[in-house]
Design a protein around this motif. Structure first.
Motif, PDB file in Angstrom:
ATOM      1  N   VAL A 124       0.832  -1.209   0.000  1.00  0.00           N
ATOM      2  CA  VAL A 124       0.000   0.000   0.000  1.00  0.00           C
ATOM      3  C   VAL A 124       0.864   1.256   0.000  1.00  0.00           C
ATOM      4  CG1 VAL A 124      -1.677   1.322   1.356  1.00  0.00           C
ATOM      5  CG2 VAL A 124      -1.990  -1.123   1.044  1.00  0.00           C
ATOM      6  N   ASN A 125       1.986   1.218   0.708  1.00  0.00           N
ATOM      7  CA  ASN A 125       2.822   2.422   0.802  1.00  0.00           C
ATOM      8  C   ASN A 125       3.481   2.794  -0.520  1.00  0.00           C
ATOM      9  OD1 ASN A 125       4.556   0.226   0.914  1.00  0.00           O
ATOM     10  ND2 ASN A 125       5.913   1.135   2.423  1.00  0.00           N
TER      11      ASN A 125
ATOM     12  N   LEU B 282       1.636   3.061  -3.335  1.00  0.00           N
ATOM     13  CA  LEU B 282       0.603   3.694  -4.164  1.00  0.00           C
ATOM     14  C   LEU B 282       0.907   5.163  -4.463  1.00  0.00           C
ATOM     15  CD1 LEU B 282      -2.589   1.941  -2.769  1.00  0.00           C
ATOM     16  CD2 LEU B 282      -1.304   1.422  -4.866  1.00  0.00           C
ATOM     17  N   PRO B 283       1.396   5.967  -3.502  1.00  0.00           N
ATOM     18  CA  PRO B 283       1.738   7.347  -3.847  1.00  0.00           C
ATOM     19  C   PRO B 283       2.831   7.446  -4.921  1.00  0.00           C
ATOM     20  CG  PRO B 283       1.512   7.140  -1.482  1.00  0.00           C
ATOM     21  CD  PRO B 283       1.480   5.739  -2.053  1.00  0.00           C
ATOM     22  N   LEU B 284       3.775   6.511  -4.915  1.00  0.00           N
ATOM     23  CA  LEU B 284       4.818   6.503  -5.941  1.00  0.00           C
ATOM     24  C   LEU B 284       4.209   6.250  -7.311  1.00  0.00           C
ATOM     25  CD1 LEU B 284       7.835   6.648  -6.637  1.00  0.00           C
ATOM     26  CD2 LEU B 284       7.990   4.207  -6.090  1.00  0.00           C
ATOM     27  N   LEU B 285       3.291   5.307  -7.396  1.00  0.00           N
ATOM     28  CA  LEU B 285       2.602   5.063  -8.667  1.00  0.00           C
ATOM     29  C   LEU B 285       1.827   6.302  -9.114  1.00  0.00           C
ATOM     30  CD1 LEU B 285       1.251   1.440  -8.182  1.00  0.00           C
ATOM     31  CD2 LEU B 285       3.006   2.178  -9.800  1.00  0.00           C
ATOM     32  N   CYS B 286       1.222   6.987  -8.162  1.00  0.00           N
ATOM     33  CA  CYS B 286       0.450   8.197  -8.487  1.00  0.00           C
ATOM     34  C   CYS B 286       1.330   9.276  -9.111  1.00  0.00           C
ATOM     35  CB  CYS B 286      -0.251   8.740  -7.250  1.00  0.00           C
ATOM     36  SG  CYS B 286      -1.604   7.688  -6.680  1.00  0.00           S
ATOM     37  N   GLN B 287       2.607   9.285  -8.774  1.00  0.00           N
ATOM     38  CA  GLN B 287       3.513  10.274  -9.365  1.00  0.00           C
ATOM     39  C   GLN B 287       3.622  10.108 -10.876  1.00  0.00           C
ATOM     40  OE1 GLN B 287       7.383  10.418  -7.488  1.00  0.00           O
ATOM     41  NE2 GLN B 287       6.470  10.332  -5.446  1.00  0.00           N
ATOM     42  N   ALA B 288       3.460   8.891 -11.356  1.00  0.00           N
ATOM     43  CA  ALA B 288       3.566   8.633 -12.794  1.00  0.00           C
ATOM     44  C   ALA B 288       2.233   8.760 -13.511  1.00  0.00           C
ATOM     45  CB  ALA B 288       4.145   7.245 -13.038  1.00  0.00           C
ATOM     46  N   ASP B 289       1.144   8.653 -12.778  1.00  0.00           N
ATOM     47  CA  ASP B 289      -0.177   8.744 -13.380  1.00  0.00           C
ATOM     48  C   ASP B 289      -0.372  10.164 -13.900  1.00  0.00           C
ATOM     49  OD1 ASP B 289      -2.541   7.468 -14.088  1.00  0.00           O
ATOM     50  OD2 ASP B 289      -3.577   8.105 -12.283  1.00  0.00           O
ATOM     51  N   TYR B 290      -0.717  10.283 -15.144  1.00  0.00           N
ATOM     52  CA  TYR B 290      -0.895  11.587 -15.796  1.00  0.00           C
ATOM     53  C   TYR B 290       0.400  12.394 -15.812  1.00  0.00           C
ATOM     54  CZ  TYR B 290      -5.771  10.430 -14.838  1.00  0.00           C
ATOM     55  OH  TYR B 290      -6.976   9.796 -14.737  1.00  0.00           O
ATOM     56  N   LEU B 291       1.550  11.725 -15.823  1.00  0.00           N
ATOM     57  CA  LEU B 291       2.844  12.399 -15.830  1.00  0.00           C
ATOM     58  C   LEU B 291       2.924  13.399 -16.977  1.00  0.00           C
ATOM     59  CD1 LEU B 291       5.682  12.478 -14.554  1.00  0.00           C
ATOM     60  CD2 LEU B 291       6.339  10.664 -16.140  1.00  0.00           C
TER      61      LEU B 291
ATOM     62  N   PRO C 124      -1.801  -4.357  -3.768  1.00  0.00           N
ATOM     63  CA  PRO C 124      -2.057  -4.716  -2.370  1.00  0.00           C
ATOM     64  C   PRO C 124      -3.398  -5.435  -2.173  1.00  0.00           C
ATOM     65  CG  PRO C 124      -1.494  -2.387  -2.574  1.00  0.00           C
ATOM     66  CD  PRO C 124      -1.709  -2.918  -3.958  1.00  0.00           C
ATOM     67  N   GLY C 125      -4.237  -5.403  -3.172  1.00  0.00           N
ATOM     68  CA  GLY C 125      -5.600  -5.933  -3.106  1.00  0.00           C
ATOM     69  C   GLY C 125      -6.569  -4.818  -3.440  1.00  0.00           C
ATOM     70  N   VAL C 126      -7.669  -5.174  -4.039  1.00  0.00           N
ATOM     71  CA  VAL C 126      -8.657  -4.167  -4.456  1.00  0.00           C
ATOM     72  C   VAL C 126      -9.179  -3.395  -3.245  1.00  0.00           C
ATOM     73  CG1 VAL C 126     -10.919  -3.816  -5.535  1.00  0.00           C
ATOM     74  CG2 VAL C 126      -9.300  -5.451  -6.530  1.00  0.00           C
ATOM     75  N   GLU C 127      -9.642  -4.112  -2.234  1.00  0.00           N
ATOM     76  CA  GLU C 127     -10.208  -3.446  -1.051  1.00  0.00           C
ATOM     77  C   GLU C 127      -9.165  -2.626  -0.310  1.00  0.00           C
ATOM     78  OE1 GLU C 127     -13.427  -3.191  -0.436  1.00  0.00           O
ATOM     79  OE2 GLU C 127     -13.713  -4.392  -2.251  1.00  0.00           O
ATOM     80  N   GLU C 128      -7.931  -3.146  -0.245  1.00  0.00           N
ATOM     81  CA  GLU C 128      -6.855  -2.432   0.444  1.00  0.00           C
ATOM     82  C   GLU C 128      -6.517  -1.128  -0.276  1.00  0.00           C
ATOM     83  OE1 GLU C 128      -6.990  -5.615  -0.279  1.00  0.00           O
ATOM     84  OE2 GLU C 128      -6.509  -6.760   1.522  1.00  0.00           O
TER      85      GLU C 128
ATOM     86  N   ILE D 192      -8.531   0.603  -2.287  1.00  0.00           N
ATOM     87  CA  ILE D 192      -9.673   1.512  -2.117  1.00  0.00           C
ATOM     88  C   ILE D 192      -9.615   2.156  -0.733  1.00  0.00           C
ATOM     89  CG2 ILE D 192     -12.192   1.629  -1.884  1.00  0.00           C
ATOM     90  CD1 ILE D 192     -12.290  -0.545  -4.137  1.00  0.00           C
ATOM     91  N   ALA D 193      -9.381   1.357   0.291  1.00  0.00           N
ATOM     92  CA  ALA D 193      -9.308   1.888   1.663  1.00  0.00           C
ATOM     93  C   ALA D 193      -8.189   2.917   1.790  1.00  0.00           C
ATOM     94  CB  ALA D 193      -9.105   0.755   2.665  1.00  0.00           C
ATOM     95  N   PHE D 194      -7.038   2.640   1.180  1.00  0.00           N
ATOM     96  CA  PHE D 194      -5.929   3.596   1.237  1.00  0.00           C
ATOM     97  C   PHE D 194      -6.333   4.913   0.588  1.00  0.00           C
ATOM     98  CE2 PHE D 194      -2.411   5.743  -0.838  1.00  0.00           C
ATOM     99  CZ  PHE D 194      -1.573   5.981   0.238  1.00  0.00           C
ATOM    100  N   PHE D 195      -6.895   4.840  -0.607  1.00  0.00           N
ATOM    101  CA  PHE D 195      -7.253   6.065  -1.319  1.00  0.00           C
ATOM    102  C   PHE D 195      -8.380   6.815  -0.626  1.00  0.00           C
ATOM    103  CE2 PHE D 195      -5.175   3.960  -5.075  1.00  0.00           C
ATOM    104  CZ  PHE D 195      -4.143   4.873  -5.174  1.00  0.00           C
ATOM    105  N   GLU D 196      -9.281   6.114   0.034  1.00  0.00           N
ATOM    106  CA  GLU D 196     -10.371   6.775   0.752  1.00  0.00           C
ATOM    107  C   GLU D 196      -9.916   7.365   2.085  1.00  0.00           C
ATOM    108  OE1 GLU D 196     -14.356   4.535  -0.905  1.00  0.00           O
ATOM    109  OE2 GLU D 196     -13.426   3.729   0.918  1.00  0.00           O
ATOM    110  N   SER D 197      -8.736   6.994   2.539  1.00  0.00           N
ATOM    111  CA  SER D 197      -8.263   7.440   3.853  1.00  0.00           C
ATOM    112  C   SER D 197      -7.856   8.913   3.883  1.00  0.00           C
ATOM    113  CB  SER D 197      -7.086   6.582   4.300  1.00  0.00           C
ATOM    114  OG  SER D 197      -5.945   6.871   3.513  1.00  0.00           O
TER     115      SER D 197
END
Length: 170
Positions: free
Chosen positions: A92-93, A95-104, A119-123, A125-130
Motif C-alpha cells: 500500500v505504501n 501507491l503514492p509513488l505510482l500516483c507520481q507517474a499517473d498523468y505524468l 495490495p488488493g482491491v479493497e486495500e 480503495i481503503a488507502f485512497f479513501e483514507s
C-alpha cells in the motif's frame, strides 16, 4: 557491472543499494534487464531496486517528453514494466509513488487502474479513501467502477499474464 551482477551484489549486501547499483539503475537499458531478472523472483526483496528504478523511469519519461533524451522505441515502455513490478510487490505504501507517474504527461497518459491494486482491491480503495492523497477519492472511485464489472478479475488475470509476457520478451 551488468544487471545480473547488480542483483548478486544487492543480495550480498543485505538488500542495500550501493552507488554501483544506483549507477546501473540510471541506465534505461540496464533497467530493462533488471526487470526481466526480478520478474522471475519474488519482487518484494528487491523493493529498493524497483522503487529507485521507477523514479528513474519517471525522470526518463520526462526527459523524453521535453526532448532531452531519445529512445529507439525499446525503452519508453519501461515505466509500465516497472510499475508492474511495484504492483507485484503488493505494498500500500507504494501507491503514492505510482500516483507520481499517473498523468505524468500526455505521452504516459493514465496508468491502468490495475497497477494500483497490487495490495488488493479493497486495500487500495481503503488507502485512497483514507485521505492520504489529494486525489484519493478519484482513485478509489475509478477502482470501484472498474472492479464493479463481474469480468474485472478475469481481466486482471489476463493483464497480469500480458505484462509478464511483455517484460519477459522485451
Amino acid at each position: 557491472m551488468n544487471a545480473q551482477q547488480a542483483i548478486e551484489v544487492f543480495e550480498q549486501n543485505s538488500n542495500t543499494l550501493t552507488l554501483e547499483i544506483k549507477a546501473l539503475i540510471a541506465k534505461p537499458e540496464e533497467r530493462q534487464a533488471l526487470y526481466k531478472i526480478i520478474l522471475e523472483r519474488d519482487a518484494l526483496p528487491f523493493s529498493e531496486v524497483i522503487r529507485e528504478a521507477f523514479r528513474k523511469e519517471i525522470e526518463f519519461r520526462n526527459a523524453l517528453w521535453d526532448g532531452s533524451a531519445t529512445d529507439d522505441g525499446t525503452l519508453y515502455e519501461g515505466i509500465f514494466r516497472c510499475a508492474f513490478l511495484i504492483y507485484r510487490m503488493g505494498q500500500v505504501n507504494d501507491l503514492p509513488l505510482l500516483c507520481q507517474a499517473d498523468y505524468l504527461n500526455m505521452d504516459v497518459g493514465e496508468l491502468d487502474r490495475m497497477f494500483f491494486v497490487g495490495p488488493g482491491v479493497e486495500e487500495a480503495i481503503a488507502f485512497f479513501e483514507s485521505g492520504n492523497l489529494p486525489d484519493g477519492e478519484t482513485y478509489a472511485e475509478s477502482i470501484k467502477d472498474f472492479f464493479a464489472n463481474p469480468k474485472a478479475m478475469a481481466w486482471l488475470k489476463d493483464w497480469e499474464d500480458s505484462m509478464q509476457s511483455i517484460i519477459k520478451y522485451a
